[in-house]
Design a protein around this motif. Structure first.
Motif, mmCIF file in Angstrom:
data_model
loop_
_atom_site.group_PDB
_atom_site.id
_atom_site.type_symbol
_atom_site.label_atom_id
_atom_site.label_comp_id
_atom_site.label_asym_id
_atom_site.label_seq_id
_atom_site.Cartn_x
_atom_site.Cartn_y
_atom_site.Cartn_z
ATOM 1 N N ARG A 145 0.841 -1.214 0.000
ATOM 2 C CA ARG A 145 0.000 0.000 0.000
ATOM 3 C C ARG A 145 0.867 1.252 0.000
ATOM 4 N NH1 ARG A 145 -3.288 -2.930 3.442
ATOM 5 N NH2 ARG A 145 -2.288 -2.045 5.291
ATOM 6 N N ALA A 146 1.898 1.259 0.852
ATOM 7 C CA ALA A 146 2.772 2.433 0.944
ATOM 8 C C ALA A 146 3.502 2.668 -0.376
ATOM 9 C CB ALA A 146 3.771 2.263 2.086
ATOM 10 N N GLU A 147 4.015 1.606 -0.960
ATOM 11 C CA GLU A 147 4.719 1.742 -2.237
ATOM 12 C C GLU A 147 3.757 2.179 -3.338
ATOM 13 O OE1 GLU A 147 7.988 1.562 -3.002
ATOM 14 O OE2 GLU A 147 8.337 1.378 -0.847
ATOM 15 N N GLY A 148 2.556 1.647 -3.315
ATOM 16 C CA GLY A 148 1.548 2.044 -4.309
ATOM 17 C C GLY A 148 1.187 3.510 -4.186
ATOM 18 N N GLU A 149 1.034 3.973 -2.950
ATOM 19 C CA GLU A 149 0.723 5.389 -2.733
ATOM 20 C C GLU A 149 1.889 6.267 -3.178
ATOM 21 O OE1 GLU A 149 -0.298 5.652 1.381
ATOM 22 O OE2 GLU A 149 -2.247 4.672 1.104
ATOM 23 N N ALA A 150 3.110 5.833 -2.883
ATOM 24 C CA ALA A 150 4.278 6.608 -3.291
ATOM 25 C C ALA A 150 4.373 6.666 -4.814
ATOM 26 C CB ALA A 150 5.549 6.002 -2.703
ATOM 27 N N ALA A 151 4.118 5.540 -5.469
ATOM 28 C CA ALA A 151 4.159 5.512 -6.935
ATOM 29 C C ALA A 151 3.053 6.390 -7.514
ATOM 30 C CB ALA A 151 4.021 4.082 -7.439
ATOM 31 N N ALA A 152 1.873 6.332 -6.923
ATOM 32 C CA ALA A 152 0.767 7.161 -7.403
ATOM 33 C C ALA A 152 1.092 8.637 -7.219
ATOM 34 C CB ALA A 152 -0.521 6.807 -6.666
ATOM 35 N N ASP A 153 1.701 8.995 -6.099
ATOM 36 C CA ASP A 153 2.093 10.387 -5.871
ATOM 37 C C ASP A 153 3.135 10.836 -6.891
ATOM 38 O OD1 ASP A 153 0.363 10.592 -3.749
ATOM 39 O OD2 ASP A 153 1.904 10.298 -2.200
ATOM 40 N N ALA A 154 4.105 9.956 -7.178
ATOM 41 C CA ALA A 154 5.144 10.302 -8.153
ATOM 42 C C ALA A 154 4.538 10.497 -9.538
ATOM 43 C CB ALA A 154 6.218 9.214 -8.186
ATOM 44 N N VAL A 155 3.646 9.597 -9.934
ATOM 45 C CA VAL A 155 3.003 9.714 -11.247
ATOM 46 C C VAL A 155 2.161 10.984 -11.302
ATOM 47 C CG1 VAL A 155 1.249 8.687 -12.745
ATOM 48 C CG2 VAL A 155 3.054 7.264 -11.779
ATOM 49 N N SER A 156 1.411 11.238 -10.247
ATOM 50 C CA SER A 156 0.574 12.436 -10.199
ATOM 51 C C SER A 156 1.427 13.696 -10.290
ATOM 52 C CB SER A 156 -0.242 12.432 -8.913
ATOM 53 O OG SER A 156 -1.028 13.584 -8.814
ATOM 54 N N SER A 157 2.546 13.704 -9.597
ATOM 55 C CA SER A 157 3.447 14.859 -9.632
ATOM 56 C C SER A 157 3.991 15.075 -11.039
ATOM 57 C CB SER A 157 4.586 14.639 -8.644
ATOM 58 O OG SER A 157 5.570 15.624 -8.794
ATOM 59 N N ARG A 158 4.384 14.000 -11.696
ATOM 60 C CA ARG A 158 4.915 14.124 -13.058
ATOM 61 C C ARG A 158 3.840 14.568 -14.038
ATOM 62 N NH1 ARG A 158 9.934 10.452 -14.299
ATOM 63 N NH2 ARG A 158 10.892 10.499 -12.246
ATOM 64 N N VAL A 159 2.639 14.091 -13.848
ATOM 65 C CA VAL A 159 1.535 14.513 -14.723
ATOM 66 C C VAL A 159 1.272 16.007 -14.543
ATOM 67 C CG1 VAL A 159 -0.958 14.292 -15.088
ATOM 68 C CG2 VAL A 159 0.461 12.255 -14.957
ATOM 69 N N ARG A 160 1.253 16.465 -13.300
ATOM 70 C CA ARG A 160 1.052 17.903 -13.047
ATOM 71 C C ARG A 160 2.166 18.729 -13.672
ATOM 72 N NH1 ARG A 160 -0.716 16.050 -7.972
ATOM 73 N NH2 ARG A 160 1.338 16.412 -7.062
ATOM 74 N N ALA A 161 3.410 18.269 -13.546
ATOM 75 C CA ALA A 161 4.543 19.002 -14.120
ATOM 76 C C ALA A 161 4.439 19.023 -15.646
ATOM 77 C CB ALA A 161 5.863 18.364 -13.681
ATOM 78 N N GLY A 162 4.068 17.894 -16.233
ATOM 79 C CA GLY A 162 3.901 17.838 -17.686
ATOM 80 C C GLY A 162 2.785 18.752 -18.164
ATOM 81 N N LYS A 163 1.708 18.780 -17.414
ATOM 82 C CA LYS A 163 0.588 19.657 -17.761
ATOM 83 C C LYS A 163 1.026 21.113 -17.706
ATOM 84 C CE LYS A 163 -4.028 20.997 -16.279
ATOM 85 N NZ LYS A 163 -5.022 20.916 -15.218
ATOM 86 N N ALA A 164 1.773 21.473 -16.660
ATOM 87 C CA ALA A 164 2.244 22.857 -16.526
ATOM 88 C C ALA A 164 3.168 23.233 -17.679
ATOM 89 C CB ALA A 164 2.954 23.046 -15.186
#
Length: 115
Positions: free
Chosen positions: A36-55
């Motif tokens: 669960r912790a690794e999944g949340e960390a991976a989801a946060d990393a993906v979300s962060s990269r998506v936000r950066a790409g969008k910006a």
């Protein structure tokens, strides 16, 4: 004497199996928590990269829009200047303008007629 010893061994084996079941259950819970912790960390990393790409995409689009608007304004200014120059040339030499228009029309007529 063999009988009590077998019962004791069976009781010990049962206790060991119960302890082993508990340990396996705890291990499964720990692995689930880690997953669960690794999944949340991976989801946060993906979300962060998506936000950066969008910006970055939004900044690029805004930059391209500004460049396009500047090019449009430049072309508009040049077209207006050319229109003014053509108008001034026609006013200075109206007969030459009429002859030039007749010549262009004649050339287009020759090119467009069918054989």
């Amino acid at each position: 004497m063999a009988q009590p010893n077998a019962q004791e061994d069976f009781a010990k084996l049962s206790a060991d199996l119960a302890a082993l079941r508990g340990d396996v259950a705890k291990l499964a819970e720990t692995l689930a928590a880690i997953a669960r912790a690794e999944g949340e960390a991976a989801a946060d990393a993906v979300s962060s990269r998506v936000r950066a790409g969008k910006a970055r995409a939004e900044a690029t689009a805004a930059g391209l829009m500004d460049e396009g608007l500047a090019a449009y304004e430049d072309a508009k200014g040049k077209a207006q200047a050319l229109g003014g120059d053509v108008g001034a040339a026609i006013e200075r030499n109206p007969y030459g303008a009429v002859l030039a228009a007749l010549g262009v029309g004649f050339i287009f007529g020759l090119l467009s007629r069918s054989r």
